[in-house]
Scaffold this motif. Structure first.
Motif, mmCIF file in Angstrom:
data_model
loop_
_atom_site.group_PDB
_atom_site.id
_atom_site.type_symbol
_atom_site.label_atom_id
_atom_site.label_comp_id
_atom_site.label_asym_id
_atom_site.label_seq_id
_atom_site.Cartn_x
_atom_site.Cartn_y
_atom_site.Cartn_z
ATOM 1 N N ARG A 115 0.842 -1.198 0.000
ATOM 2 C CA ARG A 115 0.000 0.000 0.000
ATOM 3 C C ARG A 115 0.878 1.249 0.000
ATOM 4 N NH1 ARG A 115 1.458 1.349 4.794
ATOM 5 N NH2 ARG A 115 1.455 -0.060 6.568
ATOM 6 N N PRO A 116 0.283 2.444 -0.147
ATOM 7 C CA PRO A 116 1.085 3.672 -0.077
ATOM 8 C C PRO A 116 1.744 3.842 1.288
ATOM 9 C CG PRO A 116 -1.048 4.101 -1.085
ATOM 10 C CD PRO A 116 -1.106 2.701 -0.543
ATOM 11 N N TRP A 117 2.859 4.550 1.310
ATOM 12 C CA TRP A 117 3.578 4.830 2.545
ATOM 13 C C TRP A 117 2.757 5.730 3.456
ATOM 14 C CZ3 TRP A 117 8.569 3.181 3.871
ATOM 15 C CH2 TRP A 117 9.264 2.496 2.873
ATOM 16 N N THR A 118 2.881 5.508 4.758
ATOM 17 C CA THR A 118 2.301 6.392 5.763
ATOM 18 C C THR A 118 3.420 6.930 6.636
ATOM 19 O OG1 THR A 118 1.996 4.701 7.474
ATOM 20 C CG2 THR A 118 0.234 4.936 5.815
ATOM 21 N N ARG B 28 11.835 19.057 8.605
ATOM 22 C CA ARG B 28 10.510 19.343 9.157
ATOM 23 C C ARG B 28 9.437 18.471 8.513
ATOM 24 N NH1 ARG B 28 12.046 24.917 8.916
ATOM 25 N NH2 ARG B 28 10.787 25.188 7.044
ATOM 26 N N LEU B 29 9.633 18.128 7.235
ATOM 27 C CA LEU B 29 8.663 17.287 6.541
ATOM 28 C C LEU B 29 8.676 15.871 7.119
ATOM 29 C CD1 LEU B 29 6.557 17.219 4.322
ATOM 30 C CD2 LEU B 29 8.373 16.683 2.680
ATOM 31 N N VAL B 30 9.866 15.341 7.387
ATOM 32 C CA VAL B 30 9.957 14.011 7.992
ATOM 33 C C VAL B 30 9.292 14.009 9.366
ATOM 34 C CG1 VAL B 30 11.528 12.225 8.855
ATOM 35 C CG2 VAL B 30 12.047 13.415 6.711
ATOM 36 N N SER B 31 9.541 15.042 10.147
ATOM 37 C CA SER B 31 8.915 15.154 11.476
ATOM 38 C C SER B 31 7.395 15.191 11.353
ATOM 39 C CB SER B 31 9.414 16.400 12.192
ATOM 40 O OG SER B 31 10.794 16.313 12.466
ATOM 41 N N LYS B 32 6.883 15.915 10.346
ATOM 42 C CA LYS B 32 5.438 16.014 10.134
ATOM 43 C C LYS B 32 4.851 14.656 9.769
ATOM 44 C CE LYS B 32 2.014 18.387 7.253
ATOM 45 N NZ LYS B 32 1.810 19.367 6.156
ATOM 46 N N GLY C 31 1.638 9.777 11.775
ATOM 47 C CA GLY C 31 1.457 8.329 11.832
ATOM 48 C C GLY C 31 0.717 7.782 10.624
ATOM 49 N N THR C 32 -0.238 6.887 10.870
ATOM 50 C CA THR C 32 -0.963 6.240 9.774
ATOM 51 C C THR C 32 -1.960 7.177 9.095
ATOM 52 O OG1 THR C 32 -2.599 5.403 11.356
ATOM 53 C CG2 THR C 32 -0.748 3.945 10.807
ATOM 54 N N ARG C 33 -2.179 8.376 9.650
ATOM 55 C CA ARG C 33 -3.128 9.325 9.045
ATOM 56 C C ARG C 33 -2.494 10.126 7.909
ATOM 57 N NH1 ARG C 33 -3.083 10.253 14.337
ATOM 58 N NH2 ARG C 33 -2.177 12.339 14.049
ATOM 59 N N VAL C 34 -1.158 10.065 7.772
ATOM 60 C CA VAL C 34 -0.444 10.897 6.803
ATOM 61 C C VAL C 34 0.109 10.023 5.676
ATOM 62 C CG1 VAL C 34 1.590 12.349 6.445
ATOM 63 C CG2 VAL C 34 0.152 12.674 8.464
ATOM 64 N N THR C 35 -0.098 10.477 4.440
ATOM 65 C CA THR C 35 0.455 9.801 3.265
ATOM 66 C C THR C 35 1.296 10.799 2.478
ATOM 67 O OG1 THR C 35 -1.451 8.334 3.095
ATOM 68 C CG2 THR C 35 -0.077 8.550 1.126
ATOM 69 N N PRO C 36 2.607 10.604 2.345
ATOM 70 C CA PRO C 36 3.443 11.535 1.575
ATOM 71 C C PRO C 36 2.996 11.647 0.118
ATOM 72 C CG PRO C 36 4.803 10.109 2.934
ATOM 73 C CD PRO C 36 3.410 9.561 3.000
#
Length: 306
Positions: free
Chosen positions: A6-9, A36-40, A45-50
């Motif tokens: 699946r896509p990265w989270t 800062r992007l990596v920290s974000k 967590g699992t709610r964020v998809t780059p």
């Protein structure tokens, strides 16, 4: 070789960074993004998809993990998210773009070492783009129309019949293939480039893994006895998402074996399944034209749109 289904989270990003034992700053520099992007990502967590461009960077990082890093990463990510690219139909998430020269989809093959040949010898290659599919009759007809080049002998009235428009072009010599590549702003693949695109980095016997599965390609005895559309055998795609690297048609390469003879790879609908192994050798005279021989192209640098 492992791949994310699946896509990265953000949770996967943290698992990758920790598997590599990098700080946030080091990992950001490794991916080519701001820390800062990596920290974000990690905070989400699992709610964020780059974004897709960063998904591709993460795919590349994943492909380059060493054995110890792979163990740490797979131990941190949910098992259902991970697939063995050489033992299942799961492939590395490919990033397809269109080449401005001929409009064909191409796939990026990242730089690095891969295992080559029957003895699985390590070879390093710079990154390159390769055509996702072989050159089709429709693709070749645009070249013929633009240049006045000789059309293949099986085209009536110098145009491909509609029923084979999406089949690979055949009855083309090495000279014909080179002429198309030059027109498109590309080159024919070297033997090593073609093999890496087909086998991935870990020395898999076939594009789909190590299991001999004739149904995954168009070879003698498993196919219809003629060429097929270039995108038909989806389960036979390579770890990079490149199609038709086994069966359908032999493909001309840039690697010269003796004067005026060049390598061919991939086997064809006319040949037995075992000849389709990407590490296998075949060559022919550059003037040879046949009903089971075509080609695809590569490029190192994406040119500006014409």
């Amino acid at each position: 070789m492992i791949s994310l289904v699946r896509p990265w989270t953000g949770a996967d990003v943290r698992a990758m960074r920790e598997a590599r034992r990098m700080s946030i700053r080091e990992f950001a520099a490794h991916l080519g993004v701001h820390e800062r992007l990596v920290s974000k990502w990690e905070a989400g967590g699992t709610r964020v998809t780059p974004r897709p461009v960063n998904q591709a960077a993460l795919d590349t990082s994943l492909a380059r993990l060493d054995a110890a890093e792979r163990i740490r990463f797979t131990g941190s990510v949910a098992p259902e998210a991970i697939g063995e690219a050489h033992d299942t139909d799961v492939v590395v998430q490919p990033a397809y773009i269109r080449h401005p020269g001929d409009g064909k989809l191409v796939t990026w093959i990242p730089e690095g070492v891969f295992l080559s040949g029957p003895q699985d010898q390590p070879e390093w290659l710079a990154g390159f783009y390769i055509d996702t599919y072989p050159v089709s009759n429709t693709d070749y007809s645009r070249f013929v129309s633009a240049t006045g080049h000789r059309p293949p002998q099986h085209w009536p009235d110098h145009r491909p019949p509609p029923e084979i428009a999406d089949h690979p072009v055949v009855w083309v010599s090495h000279d014909d293939a080179e002429a198309y590549a030059h027109w498109a702003g590309k080159q024919l693949p070297t033997s090593l480039q073609w093999e890496k695109a087909a086998r991935g980095t870990g020395g898999a016997t076939w594009p789909w893994g190590n299991q001999p599965t004739p149904a995954k390609c168009n070879c003698r005895g498993s196919g219809p006895g003629t060429t097929t559309p270039v995108d038909r055998y989806k389960s036979g795609a390579s770890p990079y998402g490149v199609y038709d690297l086994c069966g359908n048609v032999w493909e001309w390469l840039a690697t010269e074996t003796t004067p005026d003879r060049y390598e061919l790879k991939g086997s064809a609908f006319t040949s037995p399944f075992d000849r389709a192994q990407p590490a296998a050798f075949n060559d022919a005279s550059r003037t040879m034209r046949d009903n089971d021989t075509g080609f695809r192209c590569t490029t190192l640098i994406m040119p500006e749109k014409r």
